[in-house]
Design an enzyme around this catalytic site. Structure first.
Site, PDB file in Angstrom:
ATOM      1  N   HIS A 132       0.880  -1.179   0.000  1.00  0.00           N
ATOM      2  CA  HIS A 132       0.000   0.000   0.000  1.00  0.00           C
ATOM      3  C   HIS A 132       0.919   1.231   0.000  1.00  0.00           C
ATOM      4  O   HIS A 132       2.028   1.181   0.542  1.00  0.00           O
ATOM      5  CB  HIS A 132      -0.829  -0.056   1.289  1.00  0.00           C
ATOM      6  CG  HIS A 132      -1.912   0.970   1.396  1.00  0.00           C
ATOM      7  ND1 HIS A 132      -1.656   2.288   1.711  1.00  0.00           N
ATOM      8  CD2 HIS A 132      -3.261   0.882   1.271  1.00  0.00           C
ATOM      9  CE1 HIS A 132      -2.803   2.957   1.771  1.00  0.00           C
ATOM     10  NE2 HIS A 132      -3.801   2.115   1.498  1.00  0.00           N
ATOM     11  N   ASP A 209       3.021  -4.059   7.987  1.00  0.00           N
ATOM     12  CA  ASP A 209       1.778  -3.315   7.831  1.00  0.00           C
ATOM     13  C   ASP A 209       0.648  -4.330   8.018  1.00  0.00           C
ATOM     14  O   ASP A 209       0.359  -5.133   7.132  1.00  0.00           O
ATOM     15  CB  ASP A 209       1.764  -2.686   6.428  1.00  0.00           C
ATOM     16  CG  ASP A 209       0.415  -2.093   6.052  1.00  0.00           C
ATOM     17  OD1 ASP A 209      -0.568  -2.295   6.814  1.00  0.00           O
ATOM     18  OD2 ASP A 209       0.332  -1.454   4.990  1.00  0.00           O
ATOM     19  N   GLN A 212      -4.552  -5.099   7.131  1.00  0.00           N
ATOM     20  CA  GLN A 212      -5.525  -6.076   6.627  1.00  0.00           C
ATOM     21  C   GLN A 212      -5.367  -7.447   7.301  1.00  0.00           C
ATOM     22  O   GLN A 212      -5.989  -8.419   6.875  1.00  0.00           O
ATOM     23  CB  GLN A 212      -5.371  -6.236   5.105  1.00  0.00           C
ATOM     24  CG  GLN A 212      -5.586  -4.968   4.316  1.00  0.00           C
ATOM     25  CD  GLN A 212      -7.033  -4.475   4.330  1.00  0.00           C
ATOM     26  OE1 GLN A 212      -7.963  -5.209   4.682  1.00  0.00           O
ATOM     27  NE2 GLN A 212      -7.226  -3.220   3.973  1.00  0.00           N
ATOM     28  N   LYS A 235     -10.737  -0.347  10.444  1.00  0.00           N
ATOM     29  CA  LYS A 235     -10.901  -1.566   9.642  1.00  0.00           C
ATOM     30  C   LYS A 235     -11.314  -2.741  10.525  1.00  0.00           C
ATOM     31  O   LYS A 235     -11.424  -3.877  10.066  1.00  0.00           O
ATOM     32  CB  LYS A 235      -9.601  -1.886   8.907  1.00  0.00           C
ATOM     33  CG  LYS A 235      -9.230  -0.831   7.855  1.00  0.00           C
ATOM     34  CD  LYS A 235      -7.979  -1.190   7.138  1.00  0.00           C
ATOM     35  CE  LYS A 235      -7.346  -0.036   6.401  1.00  0.00           C
ATOM     36  NZ  LYS A 235      -8.072   0.414   5.222  1.00  0.00           N
ATOM     37  N   CYS A 373      -4.708   2.329  -3.699  1.00  0.00           N
ATOM     38  CA  CYS A 373      -3.476   2.864  -3.096  1.00  0.00           C
ATOM     39  C   CYS A 373      -2.303   1.905  -3.286  1.00  0.00           C
ATOM     40  O   CYS A 373      -1.494   1.721  -2.373  1.00  0.00           O
ATOM     41  CB  CYS A 373      -3.660   3.185  -1.616  1.00  0.00           C
ATOM     42  SG  CYS A 373      -4.863   4.461  -1.304  1.00  0.00           S
TER      43      CYS A 373
HETATM   44  N1  PMP Z   1      -2.009  -0.492   4.593  1.00  0.00           N
HETATM   45  C1  PMP Z   1      -2.967  -1.278   4.094  1.00  0.00           C
HETATM   46  C2  PMP Z   1      -2.643  -2.668   3.704  1.00  0.00           C
HETATM   47  C3  PMP Z   1      -4.263  -0.794   3.955  1.00  0.00           C
HETATM   48  O1  PMP Z   1      -5.219  -1.578   3.449  1.00  0.00           O
HETATM   49  C4  PMP Z   1      -4.552   0.525   4.354  1.00  0.00           C
HETATM   50  C5  PMP Z   1      -5.944   1.089   4.213  1.00  0.00           C
HETATM   51  N2  PMP Z   1      -6.469   0.942   2.934  1.00  0.00           N
HETATM   52  C6  PMP Z   1      -3.513   1.301   4.890  1.00  0.00           C
HETATM   53  C7  PMP Z   1      -2.262   0.758   4.988  1.00  0.00           C
HETATM   54  C8  PMP Z   1      -3.740   2.704   5.344  1.00  0.00           C
HETATM   55  O2  PMP Z   1      -4.549   2.722   6.461  1.00  0.00           O
HETATM   56  P1  PMP Z   1      -5.055   4.101   7.079  1.00  0.00           P
HETATM   57  O3  PMP Z   1      -5.641   4.873   5.927  1.00  0.00           O
HETATM   58  O4  PMP Z   1      -6.065   3.707   8.091  1.00  0.00           O
HETATM   59  O5  PMP Z   1      -3.875   4.794   7.657  1.00  0.00           O
END
Ligand code: PMP
Length: 415
Positions: A132, A209, A212, A235, A373
């Site tokens: 991401h 990270d 998920q 999430k 993203c």
């Molecule tokens: N890493 C991953 C794998 C994600 O899915 C997301 C959210 N789409 C993020 C980072 C970013 O999370 P946040 O916008 O809550 O900071």
């Protein structure tokens, strides 16, 4: 993660669980809502909404600095959540749980604090092609400032990390391995135990990270022996604007603060300022108190079902959805790893994902479209974007049947 291999006997009434989520009870565009965008943000059960309302109605005060009862009560409620997070991920100490505004903020904290202190010209940070943007850009920014370089583990056609290439990239120049635990696009569950072991054999710290991963399975940071772990409350049935950075105490202790201001200090003079203890050293300013209090209840809620049971139910729904979608003519699934969380990205022959997503929305089916993203991953698969259905334990087979019907309708619509 057991990927659904073990069968846990449950007497959970999933219809009743679904009824706990008010958002799911409504119609959208005149149709019942099938919410399949849980990877972006999950919904909140009534108990979490009620707790946040009660906090705002009767309990609100600033935390950590008040002698009066209301402030002490707010502090207790806010700090209770830290205990729950510690237990959820089995961290050794409460002060290893740093409150942030989310995964993005957590990774920025490590990149800026740890990275600024330790990275220098020619050092290398390993990321992967499936990251991401939140686990690319902060490292890129710190690399630009320190002269370090990003090295990228490639992804194969199934959407798995090419581990041979990871091993080749590890070297004496590597100063950080920063990888996604579960891909938000492909659903791939990465072999993080192996990744961490190989990095640690060379004394390289690992950040995962977990945005998920934590919502879908029981994560144990001590078992993983991971150095830093980042995730977001929104999430996992919690509010937005709140997240967690787990870090090993010995690493956090020697890291400088990332943001300056109130709460993170011990003593301030114009000549010199000293820092507060962990975790407050990294928590400058008034935090999102209501969100933290609410997140504590989200964790309680998830625990009443049980993370293993949640994982098992989501694996069931993933298998059901995969089978149904595979049978759709002209539909291609992107991400076919044998170890997946409940995320399915797909393409429809000759139909742009945004167009398809718009038609599905008219049918009351919420999926995400676009690059998620993860633009470098889209480039890897040579596609502009995908449709993505991300499934939560409160979804059901009917949501998936409606998705498949909606896709058939979309195909007819575009001829
Ligand atoms: N890493 C991953 C794998 C994600 O899915 C997301 C959210 N789409 C993020 C980072 C970013 O999370 P946040 O916008 O809550 O900071």
């Amino acid at each position: 993660m057991n990927q659904g291999n073990e069968h846990i006997q449950t007497s959970i009434n999933w219809d009743e669980i679904r009824s706990h989520f008010p958002v799911l009870q409504q119609h959208v565009n005149g149709k019942p809502l099938s919410y399949l965008d849980n990877g972006a943000s999950s919904e909140l059960p009534q108990v979490v909404i009620d707790r946040i309302n009660a906090y705002h109605t009767n309990e609100h005060a600033n935390v950590h600095r008040g002698i009066h009862s209301l402030s002490q009560h707010a502090t207790d409620a806010y700090e209770q959540a830290r205990k729950k997070v510690r237990a959820l991920i089995n961290a050794r100490y409460e002060e290893e749980i740093i409150y942030t505004t989310g995964t993005t903020d957590s990774i920025n904290l490590v990149a800026n604090s740890y990275g600024r202190k330790h990275f220098k010209e020619g050092d290398e940070i390993i990321v992967s092609e499936m990251e991401h943007h939140a686990n690319i850009v902060p490292w890129q920014m710190i690399a630009e400032q320190t002269g370090a370089l990003l090295k990228v583990v490639p992804v194969d056609d199934q959407g798995e990390l090419i581990m041979d290439e990871y091993y080749k990239l590890l070297s004496d120049r590597t100063k950080m391995v920063a990888l996604i635990h579960v891909s938000n696009v492909l659903g791939t569950i990465n072999p993080v135990e192996e990744i961490i072991e190989a990095a640690h054999a060379r004394n390289i710290p690992v950040l995962l990270d977990g945005a998920q991963a934590v919502p879908h399975s029981a994560v144990d940071v001590q078992n993983l022996d991971v150095d830093f772990y980042a995730f977001s409350a929104h999430k996992m049935c919690g509010p937005t604007g709140f997240g967690i950075l787990y870090g090993k105490k010995e690493l956090l202790d020697e890291m400088p603060p990332y943001r300056g201001g109130g709460d993170m200090i011990d003593k301030v003079t114009f000549e010199k300022t000293t820092w507060n203890d962990l975790p407050h050293k990294f928590e400058a300013g008034t935090p999102p108190i209501a969100a933290g209090v609410g997140f504590g209840v989200s964790i309680d809620y998830l625990n009443t079902i049980g993370m293993e049971i949640i994982e098992q139910r989501e694996q069931e729904l993933l298998q059901y959805a995969t089978k149904k979608l595979e049978a759709v003519d002209g539909l291609q699934i992107i991400g076919t790893s044998s170890k997946k969380a409940s995320v399915i990205s797909f393409l429809l022959d000759g139909i742009h994902p945004t167009d398809a997503g718009t038609i599905l929305d008219k049918e009351g089916i919420a999926v995400r479209t676009g690059h998620h993203c993860a633009q470098p991953l889209m480039d890897r698969f040579n596609i502009p974007g995908t449709l993505r259905a991300s499934i939560s334990f409160y979804n059901n087979e009917d949501d998936i049947d409606r998705l498949v019907k909606g896709i058939e309708y979309t195909k007819e619509f575009f001829g």
